[in-house]
Every structure is written in C-alpha cells, then in structure tokens.
Design a protein around this motif. Structure first.
Motif, PDB file in Angstrom:
ATOM      1  N   LEU A  74      -4.581  -7.407   8.796  1.00 54.10           N
ATOM      2  CA  LEU A  74      -4.936  -7.609   7.392  1.00 54.10           C
ATOM      3  C   LEU A  74      -5.698  -6.414   6.824  1.00 54.10           C
ATOM      4  N   ASP A  75      -6.330  -5.634   7.702  1.00 51.57           N
ATOM      5  CA  ASP A  75      -7.245  -4.572   7.283  1.00 51.57           C
ATOM      6  C   ASP A  75      -6.585  -3.209   7.108  1.00 51.57           C
ATOM      7  N   PHE A  76      -5.350  -3.061   7.558  1.00 47.65           N
ATOM      8  CA  PHE A  76      -4.739  -1.730   7.547  1.00 47.65           C
ATOM      9  C   PHE A  76      -4.588  -1.169   6.137  1.00 47.65           C
ATOM     10  N   ALA A  77      -4.111  -1.982   5.200  1.00 49.05           N
ATOM     11  CA  ALA A  77      -3.822  -1.482   3.854  1.00 49.05           C
ATOM     12  C   ALA A  77      -5.065  -0.882   3.218  1.00 49.05           C
ATOM     13  N   GLN A  78      -6.179  -1.618   3.255  1.00 48.05           N
ATOM     14  CA  GLN A  78      -7.396  -1.111   2.623  1.00 48.05           C
ATOM     15  C   GLN A  78      -7.974   0.095   3.356  1.00 48.05           C
ATOM     16  N   THR A  79      -7.777   0.135   4.672  1.00 45.09           N
ATOM     17  CA  THR A  79      -8.231   1.293   5.455  1.00 45.09           C
ATOM     18  C   THR A  79      -7.512   2.556   5.019  1.00 45.09           C
ATOM     19  N   PHE A  80      -6.188   2.488   4.927  1.00 47.19           N
ATOM     20  CA  PHE A  80      -5.411   3.668   4.555  1.00 47.19           C
ATOM     21  C   PHE A  80      -5.704   4.100   3.121  1.00 47.19           C
ATOM     22  N   LEU A  81      -5.861   3.140   2.240  1.00 48.34           N
ATOM     23  CA  LEU A  81      -6.153   3.485   0.852  1.00 48.34           C
ATOM     24  C   LEU A  81      -7.514   4.178   0.729  1.00 48.34           C
ATOM     25  N   GLU A  82      -8.528   3.643   1.425  1.00 53.56           N
ATOM     26  CA  GLU A  82      -9.843   4.290   1.364  1.00 53.56           C
ATOM     27  C   GLU A  82      -9.789   5.685   1.972  1.00 53.56           C
TER      28      GLU A  82
ATOM     29  N   PHE B  77       0.810  -1.226   0.000  1.00 51.70           N
ATOM     30  CA  PHE B  77       0.000   0.000   0.000  1.00 51.70           C
ATOM     31  C   PHE B  77       0.843   1.276   0.000  1.00 51.70           C
ATOM     32  N   PRO B  78       2.074   1.309   0.591  1.00 53.61           N
ATOM     33  CA  PRO B  78       2.882   2.525   0.446  1.00 53.61           C
ATOM     34  C   PRO B  78       3.245   2.808  -1.020  1.00 53.61           C
ATOM     35  N   GLN B  79       3.465   1.758  -1.807  1.00 52.53           N
ATOM     36  CA  GLN B  79       3.718   1.968  -3.233  1.00 52.53           C
ATOM     37  C   GLN B  79       2.541   2.686  -3.892  1.00 52.53           C
ATOM     38  N   ILE B  80       1.347   2.228  -3.559  1.00 51.81           N
ATOM     39  CA  ILE B  80       0.141   2.798  -4.167  1.00 51.81           C
ATOM     40  C   ILE B  80      -0.047   4.252  -3.729  1.00 51.81           C
ATOM     41  N   LEU B  81       0.176   4.516  -2.437  1.00 52.85           N
ATOM     42  CA  LEU B  81       0.041   5.889  -1.947  1.00 52.85           C
ATOM     43  C   LEU B  81       1.079   6.807  -2.593  1.00 52.85           C
ATOM     44  N   LYS B  82       2.299   6.315  -2.725  1.00 52.84           N
ATOM     45  CA  LYS B  82       3.357   7.108  -3.362  1.00 52.84           C
ATOM     46  C   LYS B  82       2.987   7.440  -4.805  1.00 52.84           C
ATOM     47  N   GLU B  83       2.447   6.457  -5.523  1.00 54.56           N
ATOM     48  CA  GLU B  83       2.040   6.680  -6.908  1.00 54.56           C
ATOM     49  C   GLU B  83       0.886   7.670  -7.003  1.00 54.56           C
ATOM     50  N   ASN B  84       0.168   7.835  -5.893  1.00 50.38           N
ATOM     51  CA  ASN B  84      -0.979   8.739  -5.878  1.00 50.38           C
ATOM     52  C   ASN B  84      -0.701  10.030  -5.115  1.00 50.38           C
ATOM     53  N   GLY B  85       0.571  10.419  -5.084  1.00 47.24           N
ATOM     54  CA  GLY B  85       0.898  11.755  -4.609  1.00 47.24           C
ATOM     55  C   GLY B  85       1.317  11.895  -3.166  1.00 47.24           C
ATOM     56  N   TYR B  86       1.428  10.804  -2.431  1.00 51.59           N
ATOM     57  CA  TYR B  86       1.856  10.887  -1.040  1.00 51.59           C
ATOM     58  C   TYR B  86       3.386  10.893  -0.952  1.00 51.59           C
ATOM     59  N   GLN B  87       3.904  11.680  -0.032  1.00 53.36           N
ATOM     60  CA  GLN B  87       5.305  11.569   0.341  1.00 53.36           C
ATOM     61  C   GLN B  87       5.408  10.475   1.390  1.00 53.36           C
ATOM     62  N   THR B  88       6.343   9.541   1.211  1.00 50.02           N
ATOM     63  CA  THR B  88       6.407   8.375   2.094  1.00 50.02           C
ATOM     64  C   THR B  88       7.780   8.253   2.736  1.00 50.02           C
ATOM     65  N   ALA B  89       7.796   7.836   4.001  1.00 52.90           N
ATOM     66  CA  ALA B  89       9.059   7.674   4.723  1.00 52.90           C
ATOM     67  C   ALA B  89       8.914   6.572   5.759  1.00 52.90           C
ATOM     68  N   MET B  90      10.015   5.899   6.038  1.00 55.09           N
ATOM     69  CA  MET B  90      10.034   4.822   7.040  1.00 55.09           C
ATOM     70  C   MET B  90      11.294   4.951   7.892  1.00 55.09           C
ATOM     71  N   PHE B  91      11.095   4.919   9.222  1.00 51.66           N
ATOM     72  CA  PHE B  91      12.216   4.966  10.158  1.00 51.66           C
ATOM     73  C   PHE B  91      12.024   3.909  11.231  1.00 51.66           C
ATOM     74  N   GLY B  92      13.061   3.076  11.445  1.00 53.46           N
ATOM     75  CA  GLY B  92      12.994   2.094  12.515  1.00 53.46           C
ATOM     76  C   GLY B  92      13.215   0.674  12.055  1.00 53.46           C
ATOM     77  N   LYS B  93      12.383  -0.237  12.554  1.00 57.16           N
ATOM     78  CA  LYS B  93      12.589  -1.667  12.319  1.00 57.16           C
ATOM     79  C   LYS B  93      11.555  -2.230  11.361  1.00 57.16           C
ATOM     80  N   LEU B  94      12.012  -2.661  10.191  1.00 60.69           N
ATOM     81  CA  LEU B  94      11.136  -3.349   9.241  1.00 60.69           C
ATOM     82  C   LEU B  94      11.222  -4.851   9.443  1.00 60.69           C
ATOM     83  N   HIS B  95      12.453  -5.379   9.574  1.00 63.73           N
ATOM     84  CA  HIS B  95      12.729  -6.778   9.888  1.00 63.73           C
ATOM     85  C   HIS B  95      12.723  -7.714   8.679  1.00 63.73           C
TER      86      HIS B  95
END
Length: 545
Positions: free
Chosen positions: A408-416, A115-133
């Motif tokens: 499981l629900d976070f991605a669709q929540t943020f996109l909507e 979903f960050p890819q989709i948000l970035k493609e739709n004009g969002y500035q995206t950043a990640m700091f910390g532990k992805l793992h």
C-alpha cells in the motif's frame, strides 16, 4: 591608466558574480535531480526462497545484492494476498475495497489514478515489461510489453503499444531482453525514468528453463517442520482450505507427470484441469524444446511409474513436495540471474547511484509450510512479502527494518522521492523516513488485511485482520464467525490460536479496538462486506438465500 584599472576590476567582479551564479545553479540542479525508479516484482516469490532472508532452500546472490547495498524489510506485507488485487493496490496506493479489484475477476475501477500516471505527467519517462495480470492497456506508461493474463513460460505472447507479438524463448530471459533493449534504444537520457520490470516466474505451474531443470530436478530440498500439519491448533478455515500439496496439487500440470501415465496409474486428480493445462503448456514447446524436456522429465515419469503403486500417503506427499520445490526453485534461479543482468547494466552505465531499485513480490507463497502451496491467508508465508530496496544516495548499505510496511505504501514512497505531491485519497504511508534512516518518524504500529475470494479457487474463507510486530488478530466471516489470535514472537510458525486463552484477554480487547479503528480509517465496513458478498451472489458464485 586609472580608468583601465577600474574597468578591469569591475569586469572581474561581474565575472565572479556570473561564475558564482552558474556554480550555484549547477549545485541546485544536482541537489534537485530526481531519482530514477526500477520496480522489480516477481509473481508468488516467497521470502523463504530468497537467501537474504533464509538460505536453506536456494541462494539468490543477485537479488541479495539489493539488500547488501540497501535495506531489507522483514515485516513487509500485502493488503490482500492474491495477484491482481495486489498489483492494483501497488499502482493506486489504495486498499482493494476502494480500487474495486478485490479478486482476480472483479473489474478494476479505471477512474483510479495510478502513480505512474502522476510521474509521467511530472516529466518521468515510464515503461513496463513483463506480467501485469490485469488490463491490456496499463495507464501512465509511454511504452509497455506485457503478457496477456497469466502468460506462458515458453514462447510467450506479448501485448504492446503497437500490437501483439510472440517471442520465442524462455519468458524470464525475454522480459529482461526487452527491458535492456529499451534502455539501449529508447531511454531519454534527459528525463528521469520509472521502469516496471515484472516477472511471471515463479507463478504456478513452474516451468523452469532447461539450464535449470536439468540441475534442479536432481536436487533434494529440506522439508518444512509443518509439512504434515494436522491443523489442530487452528480454526475451520485452515482445516477446509483446498491447497494441500498431496490432496490438491495436480500431479500432471504441477508435478509434470504425463497425463497418460497418471491415468494409467489410476491417480484421481481434483479435476481434468491439471491434464488440460499440462497438454496446453507442453504443446507450446518447439520440437527442440520437447526433446530437451523429455530427456529430463521422461526418466522422472518412468521412475514415478515404478514407485507410485507402493507409495504410502506420506511417501506421496514427500515426493510431490520435492517435485514442487525442484520446479519452483528452478524458476527462481532464472529470475535471480536476470536481476543480475539488470543490476549489472545499471552499474556499467552509471545509473546505479541515483536509481531506487526495489525487489518485491505481489505476495508471499507457501513452500510446504502447513502442507500447503499457494497463498491467500493472513498467515505469514502468504501475508508477508519480500521487500529489498537500494538507493545509494539515501539508504545506508546493509540495513534492516522490522517495522510494519505494506505494498500500500509504494505509490506514496515513489511520489515523495520524485518530489511530487501524492493525491489525498491514497491510503499508504511514504517509506522515505525509513529509507533515509529516521525510523523514529514512523508512527504506524499495525497493518490492515482483507481477503475476499470465497467461495473460490482453494476455498480460503473470507477474513480481515490486524497485524503488528507482536500479534495477529483475524476475523473469518460470511459462512463462519471465528476469531484467531497468534503470538508472533512466541509462536512464529502460527500453530496455535490463542484467541480463547485467558492469558490473552487484554491483547484481544486492545487489538479488536485497534482493528475497528483501522476499518474506519481505511473506509472498510460491514456494509462493504455485505456489498461484495452480494456481488458474488449476482455472479452466481454464491447461491442467493
């Protein structure tokens, strides 16, 4: 004079039309302004250690602010209670058997769209700091600074877009420093932003900051009622799991007893792993950090050295539990402080009103319940995860929800929320009806869970199941074939498996039918179970028949 009069009226009408149009556009722009998103996730943070849920262990006033100003979910859960699979599910909105990351070793299918890819493609500035793992190059982020693998509490290394670096200090503070520095220097104010703010803490082996271990090592914490659970009411899986605090928690890496003292006392550790980990982490300290550490943990070691020879098994369990809680909760104290720093920044810079702030963990964690630490099981302390969400423009402050939601629900929540259509292959459900105060529009009754990593660390057997607000049905498979049913209302501590109780015959029948339907809905199957078992055989983890 008449022509002049008509010209003035006409001009006036044009001006009114222009102004009306301008204000209309301004109102529409305001209405269509997309929300910022701040996704805060800690690692292994048990909901029992957040005072918005229960304050018997620790106060977390800053994390609680999110619930006070928004919504607290009391039945949030994960699809697979282990770190990397959980994170992959959050990013993709898919179950682990679909995105491929079924455990911490299996590769993530990089063809998945996040979903960050989709948000970035739709004009969002995206950043990640910390532990992805998992993965050193997270997809869909303009900027990232992430810990390699598990990362370190002290003087950690970071992987970044521009190369690797080591930063001196305490990891929870550093992750927040990096986040706030991004806000100050590189946030593009004309764009909405999506920020991943991800803490390593309180992941094992629980090294707290000096300002906290100096205090928390003096505290005594209440024991859970099931600390000395004998598992009589459960099946084989609970009895054979290797995560008992007394038996399987290392006295060196986990409880911070110097290896030379543990060996001098003749303590039998599960393996040399604990000694090696302690040495590795201790060696990261600067001389000043070692001096601070030794000033506090040296006396603890000397006291243990005197007491251990006369300790009973019960004494030893209680001692290890206190040492566990002191360090684990000390780590959480730093997380709470730093969440407060971020929330204050949002408030002080006028960003709070149109920003969705989420606090969660990659799964739950055992804090001595059933005598355990770690996670993995479908049982509540592992399966449930904290979830607190605030969004002043949409969510009524101080609300609670007990419906069954998942990571499981976070991605669709943020996109909507961002006004972006979600891909059809995402498997979650948007939480927007709940956030906006329309629970009657929520139709899900039960959630699906599947754990795979067996044989493996902690030896929790493979199982899948269905959970609703009233009951939990689980099937343990591969080397055993056992079913467990728990009445969540009558037996909230999950001490008694009632699968074979005649009073629950109808419940079993109904839930088995619904579980079968969920397996079909989420495209899971016996064939996939066997596929992943074969993959373990291919890796030599399971011996071929």
């Amino acid at each position: 004079m008449r022509p002049t009069k008509y010209i003035n009226v006409a001009t006036l009408m044009i001006l009114v039309t222009i102004l009306t149009f301008m204000y209309s556009c301004k109102d529409n722009a305001k209405q269509e302004k997309r929300p910022n998103i701040v996704f805060i996730m800690s690692d292994d943070h048990a909901y029992q250690a957040i005072s918005a849920y229960n304050d018997r262990l620790i106060g977390t006033p800053n994390i609680d602010r999110i619930a006070d100003e928004g919504m607290l979910f009391t039945n949030a859960s994960v699809t697979n209670s282990i770190c990397a699979p959980s994170r992959a599910t959050i990013l993709t909105g898919k179950h682990t058997h679909i995105h491929g990351k079924i455990d911490n070793v299996f590769p993530f299918d990089t063809t998945n769209v996040t979903f960050p890819q989709i948000l970035k493609e739709n004009g969002y500035q995206t950043a990640m700091f910390g532990k992805l793992h998992f993965g050193n190059n997270p997809k869909g982020f303009d900027e990232f600074k992430i810990l390699p693998d598990q990362g370190d509490y002290y003087n950690p290394e970071f992987i970044t877009n521009k190369g690797d670096t080591t930063i001196m200090g305490y990891v929870t503070d550093i992750i927040t420093d990096l986040t706030l520095e991004w806000f100050e220097n590189r946030r593009e104010e004309e764009k909405p932003f999506m920020l991943f703010y991800l803490h390593k803490a309180p992941h094992r082996e629980w090294f707290a900051a000096p300002r906290h271990y100096k205090d928390f090592t003096k505290k005594n914490f209440p024991e859970p009622a099931s600390l000395f659970d004998d598992y009589k009411g459960r099946g084989t899986a609970a009895k054979e799991a290797e995560m008992n605090i007394r038996k399987h928690m290392t006295v060196s890496a986990d409880n911070k007893i110097y290896p030379e003292i543990a060996k001098e006392l003749g303590i039998e550790e599960p393996s040399e792993w604990g000694y090696n980990v302690f040495k590795s982490k201790y060696s990261r300290f600067t001389d000043e950090q070692k001096a601070e550490w030794d000033a506090v943990y040296g006396p603890i070691n000397e006291d243990f050295k005197k007491r251990y020879p006369s300790m009973t098994d019960e004494d030893y369990m209680r001692w290890k539990y206190q040492r566990y809680m002191q360090d684990y909760l000390g780590c959480i104290a730093a997380v709470d402080e730093n969440v407060g720093r971020l929330l204050n920044y949002l408030n002080e810079n006028g960003l709070s009103e149109n920003t969705i702030v989420v606090y969660t963990s990659d799964q739950g964690f055992y804090l001595g319940e059933h005598g355990w630490f770690d996670k993995r099981f479908i049982y509540d302390e592992s399966f449930k995860t904290p979830l607190l969400v605030k969004w002043p423009e949409k969510i009524k402050a101080g609300t609670k929800s007990s419906v069954m939601v998942q990571n499981l629900d976070f991605a669709q929540t943020f996109l909507e929320a961002a006004g972006v259509e979600a891909p059809e292959d995402m498997q979650g459900e948007s939480l927007m009806p709940l956030l906006e105060g329309h629970p009657e529009e929520w139709t899900r009754e039960g959630v699906y869970y599947h754990y795979y990593e067996y044989p493996g660390f902690h030896m929790v057997k493979r199982h899948y199941g269905i959970v609703n607000e009233d009951f939990k049905l689980a099937h343990f498979y591969y080397d055993i074939d056992e079913w467990e049913l728990y009445d969540r209302k009558k037996d909230p501590m999950e001490m008694n498996n009632v699968y074979n109780d005649p009073a629950y015959v109808d419940v079993v029948k109904e839930l088995k039918g619904k579980l079968k339907e969920l397996r079909v809905k989420y495209k899971d199957s016996k064939e996939l179970d066997q596929y992943y078992i074969q993959k373990y055989k291919d890796r030599g983890i399971i011996k071929s028949d």
